[in-house]
Design an enzyme around this catalytic site. Structure first.
Site, PDB file in Angstrom:
ATOM      1  CG  ASN A  62      24.842   1.475  12.018  1.00  0.00           C
ATOM      2  OD1 ASN A  62      23.719   1.403  12.932  1.00  0.00           O
ATOM      3  ND2 ASN A  62      25.426   2.448  12.806  1.00  0.00           N
TER       4      ASN A  62
ATOM      5  CG  ASP B 217      33.296   1.159  23.833  1.00  0.00           C
ATOM      6  OD1 ASP B 217      32.847   0.875  24.073  1.00  0.00           O
ATOM      7  OD2 ASP B 217      33.564   0.273  23.049  1.00  0.00           O
TER       8      ASP B 217
END
Ligand code: CTP
Length: 413
Positions: free
Chosen positions: A209, A305
């Protein structure tokens, strides 16, 4: 506490940024005495520098009046740190040789304070073996080399050799001597994640990203400046390691998860600034994928996560998340605060002209029953302000422990 900085300016085009650097140092509570080399005066005027530093400029070793007021030896003793920015290849070579033909290099020989150089030169000059050998010698002698940065250069070329931006240099210099002060997080352990992750598709391709890592690096620097022992778990970025910070380099979300849990131990504060991939390819193809078909499908599976897993630990540290959103910024961030059981969340808008891969940022910090806005500022300054708020909430939660005073940093004056 005032920090005494001798700022040496040598003759490179980046000297035009020196007045801004002086301002940034003074914003952080530094008293700045400028020492210019003769060639620096070709690029920036002593009149401008005197105006921003509030002190007469020193440049000549043989200036009897100035020497009578404060000799070069007194100046060398006065300094808490000697910073040379920009530092040319010539100045690096002179310091390596131990020669002292001018005031600046004489001070470098005579001082017991830490010395930091922010090199600035054409990329070919920087990569020249002579310059690299000098850099190595300087580092071996404990001199701090800040940068250089990578990007377009005054000569019209692109590469490594740009002087770091003034606010980055100022933050790093304060971090360098931060250990001396009674910082807000003195004796605390802080773990920060930063940057993007890379999720391999095959040996040559990956999913990633736009995160530059700048916000996370600024948070790590700010925490170190406040006296914390900082571990920075970083995805692949193009940034220099902040001085005084332990950096663990990782690639994938899985690696970042492992490195974070390895470091978390008795951590007081965890700051998750990384833009961790939410999904990764279900399997990494062992050989480069060939374009045999008109279309292809990639099966993705969820990444762990990291932030939620740290917040769920029995002895969870004070946990701070980031939420980069393109719309409904505060609503989405509040949802994440509750869902991941965080103490604080820093929400900011990302898009074409804000957030990622920029030097500035604005943010809203949310907690259970409150919020605070932070207007657009450089990421370095924003990080310092965020850190103050994080420390305030951390100590409020710990209750019985007294909160030390903020001593070195003052970015609001
Ligand atoms: N985070 C993490 N591990 C992940 C994903 C995110 O630690 N695998 C952390 C980030 O560092 C950041 C926060 O979680 O502090 C962001 O929360 P998240 O809900 O994952 O945000 P997005 O990835 O933007 O989620 P969504 O795509 O659902 O908006």
């Amino acid at each position: 506490m005032t920090v005494n900085v001798v700022l040496g300016i040598s003759g490179g085009i980046a000297a035009y940024k020196a007045p801004d650097l002086v301002r940034r140092l003074r914003e952080r509570g530094a008293d700045v005495q400028i020492v210019m080399t003769a060639s620096a005066e070709e690029f920036v005027t002593s009149t401008a520098l005197q105006a921003v530093s509030g002190r007469p400029i020193r440049s000549n070793l043989w200036d009897k009046e100035a020497e009578a007021a404060m000799s070069h030896i007194e100046l060398a003793r006065w300094a808490d740190v000697v910073l040379i920015a920009p530092s040319t290849a010539e100045v690096m070579a002179r310091i390596v040789s131990g020669g002292a033909p001018d005031l600046l290099t004489t001070i470098c020989l005579a001082t017991e304070a830490p010395i930091a150089l922010a090199p600035a030169m054409n990329h070919v000059m920087w990569s020249n073996p002579a310059t690299q050998a000098n850099r190595q010698v300087l580092e071996e002698r404990g001199i701090h080399i800040l940068g250089p940065g990578i990007g377009s250069q005054a000569c019209g070329e692109t590469g490594s050799g740009r002087m770091l931006e003034p606010d980055v240099i100022a933050a790093q210099v304060v971090a360098l001597i931060g250990g001396k002060g009674e910082g807000l997080l003195q004796g605390r352990k802080v773990v920060v994640t930063a940057g993007p992750t890379r999720e391999a598709i095959d040996p040559v391709r990956y999913i990633t990203n736009r995160s530059s890592g700048k916000m996370g690096y600024a948070m790590a620097s700010a925490a170190s400046t406040q006296g914390a022992e900082v571990t920075l778990v970083s995805g692949p970025v193009n940034l220099p390691e902040p001085p005084g910070v332990t950096v663990v380099q990782v690639e994938s979300a899985e690696d970042m998860y492992t490195a974070t849990h390895d470091a978390i131990g008795d951590t007081d504060i965890f700051i998750a600034a990384a833009a961790v991939a939410d999904y990764r390819p279900a399997a990494v193809v062992q050989q480069k994928i060939k374009k045999n078909d008109e279309a292809m499908r990639l099966e993705l599976v969820r990444c762990p996560d990291i932030l939620a897993s740290v917040a769920a630990l029995d002895a969870a540290p004070f946990t701070v998340g980031f939420a980069a959103e393109t719309e409904n910024v505060t609503d989405y961030a509040r949802g994440k605060l509750a869902k991941k059981k965080l103490d604080l969340i820093v929400a900011n808008r990302v898009g074409r002209d804000c957030g990622f891969d920029r030097d500035d940022n604005a943010a809203t910090v949310l907690w259970n029953n409150g919020e605070k806005q932070f207007p657009t500022a450089s990421k370095t300054e924003l990080a310092h302000d965020l850190l103050e708020l994080i420390a305030e909430h951390f100590y409020a939660m710990r209750g019985s422990e007294t909160q030390p005073k903020l001593t070195v940093i003052s970015s609001n004056d």
